[in-house]
Design a protein around this motif. Structure first.
Motif, PDB file in Angstrom:
ATOM      1  N   VAL A 186       0.248  -4.819  10.501  1.00 24.48           N
ATOM      2  CA  VAL A 186      -0.043  -5.925   9.590  1.00 24.48           C
ATOM      3  C   VAL A 186      -0.775  -5.340   8.393  1.00 24.48           C
ATOM      4  O   VAL A 186      -1.833  -4.727   8.547  1.00 24.48           O
ATOM      5  N   THR A 187      -0.211  -5.516   7.204  1.00 22.59           N
ATOM      6  CA  THR A 187      -0.774  -4.887   6.018  1.00 22.59           C
ATOM      7  C   THR A 187      -1.324  -5.923   5.045  1.00 22.59           C
ATOM      8  O   THR A 187      -0.806  -7.037   4.937  1.00 22.59           O
ATOM      9  N   GLY A 188      -2.379  -5.536   4.333  1.00 27.70           N
ATOM     10  CA  GLY A 188      -2.846  -6.274   3.178  1.00 27.70           C
ATOM     11  C   GLY A 188      -2.323  -5.600   1.926  1.00 27.70           C
ATOM     12  O   GLY A 188      -2.159  -4.371   1.904  1.00 27.70           O
ATOM     13  N   GLU A 189      -2.046  -6.380   0.889  1.00 26.77           N
ATOM     14  CA  GLU A 189      -1.416  -5.832  -0.293  1.00 26.77           C
ATOM     15  C   GLU A 189      -2.327  -5.928  -1.515  1.00 26.77           C
ATOM     16  O   GLU A 189      -3.252  -6.737  -1.556  1.00 26.77           O
ATOM     17  N   ARG A 190      -2.053  -5.096  -2.490  1.00 30.52           N
ATOM     18  CA  ARG A 190      -2.807  -5.088  -3.738  1.00 30.52           C
ATOM     19  C   ARG A 190      -2.820  -6.468  -4.393  1.00 30.52           C
ATOM     20  O   ARG A 190      -3.834  -6.903  -4.935  1.00 30.52           O
TER      21      ARG A 190
END
Length: 289
Positions: free
Chosen positions: A13-17
């Motif tokens: 699970v990634t957070g993005e800019r």
């Protein structure tokens, strides 16, 4: 990382800019496939820029929830929790709720939240990275299923002049040196990575996660195969790492753990008459080479 769809494989699970959150599901060959951005009420969740996801069971109802820090560019900085209205294997999110400290919203710019049991009282605490390079520990003075946070202590002191501690620190915990306690690893916007070893004296606050509250006696040591005893009372069993994250489901008998990195893990058994995440029986496992 977490097992987002409960298939026994660790997903990403990634957070993005630009503030969004994306789930990448792991395939049996270890490649990743995008499952799309996480939504709430059918709309993609966004928390300003530099989003940070922390997947946890916030209210201990057996379903994974989403903890998010809001940077504070277009909206006030804060920490929010999205409760899962679906199932544990197919999360569905609705409205978010702000997490409070002392009854007030957090106002830390670029706040990075992590929910983990850190002070040894068996309740998960809030660790917060913030803009001025500090890492704060808010001890949970409520219950494990209804956390309450008031004051904090600095695990890493703020440095608003030189930002020498990393800015803003993104946080994770692991037993880096294999001594049985949690060490802290942080990285920052500028590409620096910091390791801070846990120097807590033995016997002082050694409990590392909520899963340790009912840990039985001595650990078992395994190499490539982990044997789980057969019990008519066990409904489900899983293996967790030291941060409290689920690594894999376990079956009675032989379980292949040869692909796991050496270190400390915990077997979590849920059985008849046992309700809720964080209850049941736990056993420590030491995985060797």
């Amino acid at each position: 990382m977490c097992d987002w769809n409960n298939d026994g494989l660790l997903d990403l699970v990634t957070g993005e800019r630009n503030g969004y959150y994306t789930v990448f599901l792991r395939n049996p060959d270890s490649t990743l496939t995008s499952a799309g951005r996480i939504q709430a009420h059918g709309t993609e969740i966004t928390t300003d820029n530099n989003s940070w996801p922390w997947v946890c069971d916030w209210n201990l109802d057996g379903r994974k929830d989403l903890l998010a820090g809001q940077e504070g560019i277009y909206n006030p900085p804060n920490v929010y929790v999205y409760l899962n209205e679906g199932t544990d294997s197919a999360p569905v999110f609705g409205d978010s709720t702000p997490v409070l400290h002392g009854g007030l919203p957090f106002d830390d710019y670029r706040c990075i939240p992590v929910l983990i049991e850190l002070d040894g009282d068996g309740k998960r605490d809030l660790v917060l990275g913030e803009w001025y390079s500090s890492v704060r520990l808010y001890s949970n003075v409520g219950t494990d299923s209804n956390p309450v946070f008031n004051t904090y202590v600095n695990l890493v002191e703020p440095d608003p002049v030189n930002y020498s501690n990393g800015n803003p620190p993104r946080i994770n915990f692991t037993d880096w040196d294999g001594d049985g306690d949690l060490d802290m690893i942080t990285c920052d916007y500028y590409g620096s990575v910091f390791l801070r070893e846990n120097t807590t004296p033995p016997g002082t606050g050694e409990t590392s996660t909520a899963e340790l509250r009912t840990t039985n006696t001595g650990p078992c040591i395994v190499r490539g195969i982990l044997y789980l005893r057969v019990s008519p009372f066990t409904i489900h069993a899983s293996l967790f790492d030291m941060t409290g994250r689920r690594v894999m489901s376990l079956v009675p008998g032989a379980n292949d753990v040869s692909s796991l990195a050496p270190g400390a893990y915990f077997i979590r058994e849920e059985g008849l008459g046992i309700r809720g995440w964080g209850s049941g029986k736990t056993q420590k496992v030491l995985k060797t080479e």
